[in-house]
Design a protein around this motif. Sequence first.
Motif, mmCIF file in Angstrom:
data_model
loop_
_atom_site.group_PDB
_atom_site.id
_atom_site.type_symbol
_atom_site.label_atom_id
_atom_site.label_comp_id
_atom_site.label_asym_id
_atom_site.label_seq_id
_atom_site.Cartn_x
_atom_site.Cartn_y
_atom_site.Cartn_z
ATOM 1 N N VAL A 255 0.838 -1.206 0.000
ATOM 2 C CA VAL A 255 0.000 0.000 0.000
ATOM 3 C C VAL A 255 0.871 1.253 0.000
ATOM 4 C CG1 VAL A 255 -1.702 1.316 1.320
ATOM 5 C CG2 VAL A 255 -1.928 -1.169 1.108
ATOM 6 N N PHE A 256 1.927 1.233 0.809
ATOM 7 C CA PHE A 256 2.828 2.386 0.852
ATOM 8 C C PHE A 256 3.480 2.607 -0.512
ATOM 9 C CE2 PHE A 256 7.192 3.953 1.346
ATOM 10 C CZ PHE A 256 6.951 5.178 1.956
ATOM 11 N N ALA A 257 3.897 1.527 -1.169
ATOM 12 C CA ALA A 257 4.525 1.654 -2.488
ATOM 13 C C ALA A 257 3.565 2.271 -3.499
ATOM 14 C CB ALA A 257 5.000 0.282 -2.965
ATOM 15 N N ILE A 258 2.295 1.883 -3.434
ATOM 16 C CA ILE A 258 1.298 2.474 -4.344
ATOM 17 C C ILE A 258 1.166 3.976 -4.082
ATOM 18 C CG2 ILE A 258 -1.160 2.534 -4.919
ATOM 19 C CD1 ILE A 258 -1.206 -0.494 -4.309
ATOM 20 N N ALA A 259 1.017 4.348 -2.794
ATOM 21 C CA ALA A 259 0.845 5.759 -2.450
ATOM 22 C C ALA A 259 2.072 6.575 -2.840
ATOM 23 C CB ALA A 259 0.573 5.896 -0.949
ATOM 24 N N ALA A 260 3.262 6.067 -2.488
ATOM 25 C CA ALA A 260 4.484 6.798 -2.820
ATOM 26 C C ALA A 260 4.677 6.873 -4.336
ATOM 27 C CB ALA A 260 5.680 6.125 -2.159
ATOM 28 N N GLY A 261 4.359 5.778 -5.048
ATOM 29 C CA GLY A 261 4.518 5.771 -6.494
ATOM 30 C C GLY A 261 3.616 6.782 -7.182
ATOM 31 N N VAL A 262 2.357 6.850 -6.755
ATOM 32 C CA VAL A 262 1.424 7.821 -7.334
ATOM 33 C C VAL A 262 1.892 9.246 -7.040
ATOM 34 C CG1 VAL A 262 -0.932 8.714 -7.216
ATOM 35 C CG2 VAL A 262 -0.533 6.244 -7.275
ATOM 36 N N ALA A 263 2.334 9.476 -5.794
ATOM 37 C CA ALA A 263 2.790 10.814 -5.429
ATOM 38 C C ALA A 263 4.024 11.215 -6.238
ATOM 39 C CB ALA A 263 3.092 10.871 -3.936
ATOM 40 N N LEU A 264 4.972 10.295 -6.392
ATOM 41 C CA LEU A 264 6.176 10.612 -7.168
ATOM 42 C C LEU A 264 5.852 10.829 -8.639
ATOM 43 C CD1 LEU A 264 8.693 8.096 -5.541
ATOM 44 C CD2 LEU A 264 8.815 10.595 -5.438
ATOM 45 N N TRP A 265 4.875 10.105 -9.132
ATOM 46 C CA TRP A 265 4.450 10.270 -10.518
ATOM 47 C C TRP A 265 3.933 11.691 -10.765
ATOM 48 C CZ3 TRP A 265 -1.098 9.644 -12.051
ATOM 49 C CH2 TRP A 265 -1.294 9.806 -13.431
ATOM 50 N N ARG A 266 3.267 12.257 -9.744
ATOM 51 C CA ARG A 266 2.725 13.608 -9.890
ATOM 52 C C ARG A 266 3.737 14.696 -9.551
ATOM 53 N NH1 ARG A 266 -2.879 13.981 -9.971
ATOM 54 N NH2 ARG A 266 -2.448 16.195 -10.388
ATOM 55 N N THR A 267 4.637 14.453 -8.589
ATOM 56 C CA THR A 267 5.564 15.507 -8.167
ATOM 57 C C THR A 267 6.917 15.422 -8.870
ATOM 58 O OG1 THR A 267 6.454 14.208 -6.304
ATOM 59 C CG2 THR A 267 4.485 15.555 -5.881
ATOM 60 N N GLY A 268 7.369 14.198 -9.173
ATOM 61 C CA GLY A 268 8.654 14.034 -9.820
ATOM 62 C C GLY A 268 9.815 14.563 -9.002
ATOM 63 N N SER A 269 9.693 14.485 -7.665
ATOM 64 C CA SER A 269 10.696 15.083 -6.782
ATOM 65 C C SER A 269 11.693 14.037 -6.292
ATOM 66 C CB SER A 269 10.009 15.740 -5.583
ATOM 67 O OG SER A 269 10.941 16.090 -4.594
ATOM 68 N N LEU A 270 13.002 14.300 -6.511
ATOM 69 C CA LEU A 270 14.045 13.411 -5.989
ATOM 70 C C LEU A 270 14.062 13.454 -4.469
ATOM 71 C CD1 LEU A 270 16.522 11.586 -6.333
ATOM 72 C CD2 LEU A 270 17.923 13.657 -6.558
ATOM 73 N N ARG A 271 13.816 14.621 -3.902
ATOM 74 C CA ARG A 271 13.794 14.757 -2.446
ATOM 75 C C ARG A 271 12.680 13.903 -1.842
ATOM 76 N NH1 ARG A 271 15.904 18.051 1.241
ATOM 77 N NH2 ARG A 271 14.687 18.435 3.139
#
Length: 505
Positions: A255-271
Amino acid sequence: MAAMTIVCAAMLALPGRTVTAAFTNDVLIFLDGAHRIASGQLPNRDFHTALGPLVFFIPAAGYLLTGNLGAAMPVGMAVLLLAVMPALIAILNSRLHPAIALALGGFLLLILAAPINLGSPVSLLSFAMFYNRIGWVALSLLLVMYLRPRERGVTGEVADAMAAALLLLLQFYTKATYGLVSLGFILFMLTDARQRRWAAASLLLTLVAAALIEIGWGGTRQHVEDLMAAAQVSGGRDLASLVRSGLNNLADLAVFAIAAGVALWRTGSLRDLLFYGFCVTAGLLILNQNAHGWGIITLYSGTAVATELLVRLQAGRDRGAAAGRPSLADGLPLLLAFLLLPPIVHHGAVLARHAVLAAADAGTSLGLPKLRDLRIPDPADSPDFMTRYHESIESGGKLLLSLSPTPERVVVLDFVNPFSAGLGLRPPAGDSSWLHWGRNIDANTHPAPDVMFADAKFVMIPKVGINSLPLQQLYGPFISRTFQLVQETDAWIVYEKRQPRETMR
């Protein structure tokens, strides 16, 4: 959040009893420590322990407030809930949408309040290893501070610095592992120019507070030595145990991987990627050092952060324009809700069960006068060994009370000493608050016998013990030379210290 905190604290404190259905020996560590502090001793200065001093001062606060060892743990934890409440509200209110703040805050409150080891069923009530729940909650609150506040200001930065310092101190003085991980996170936050000031100020406040604590306590050096000794015994963990910890938490990790993946897909932030990686790595490493198999609580705060980032992003895009088509990111708050709901219900049920059983004075006591309000529910359902262990404590107490005069400075050659607290005896100095073979003591790393028994007047050796056999092999020859046999029963062997002339002969 304040109302929720007060309700949880009241459910713990008002019944005035401790109910423990598992790990009784572990709970006795904290009650022995509370009794030692009430008797004038200080952790690490007067007795050895790898646990932080707050682990003993929290139940000591409950004991001093009530005068009842049976109420020490729940009342002490109620006090802790109220002490943490301002930091919890300040952090969540400044950084999270109200609905997300309430959901995550309620989850963390119940983790902290519910007397159960993470991952245990509702029936196994116990304050055992409560310091792990403190560490997880404090670390998870700090991780939420990765988010920049919704509104900036000097007052907010001061509040952030004070809250972060409080959480750092809470972790360092309960279990240092959590404190070291949190220190790494604060150092990471120094790389954020917009949050650098509160992060730096929190480190300064922590150092100042630690210096003041050391002036009053004076046990830091010995505490570090006790920590290093325990690390030599049980610090190592292999790759297989790390993989096992991950598999035990596979659903949460997915579940965490899904949430983090979706968020990174939208923000594209290395940080952001580094932050999510920290949540997983730090959580797994900590869990691998703990005795429970489930509960990487950092994943929950990380998922809340990912959800908040997308809520902010969506709000910024929709501001002044008509709402666009639904996207995958719109479902993230619902995913967070489904992630938080099961543990909220579970730990809420645990807290309610403890409150009901404690209020009803359910179960039986250990048979020691000072521990009348430490209740063990359904003893018939306990494992045979634990039933015999509980019975041996009661018989050992009767044996000591039958001696004339009543003994004092008793050392129990087993996992923990239940008699100093349970009978109100003067505790010995220089011994250890707990002796867990393979965890904080072994044949190579252990307190020297002339230190361990220097202040002991009596030694109790159980025949039904947690780990008394290896301890007898380790300390038995010294005890035979320095102490004389007083009495032996089916459950206990009692030794009294020889007079100096007898020892020389």
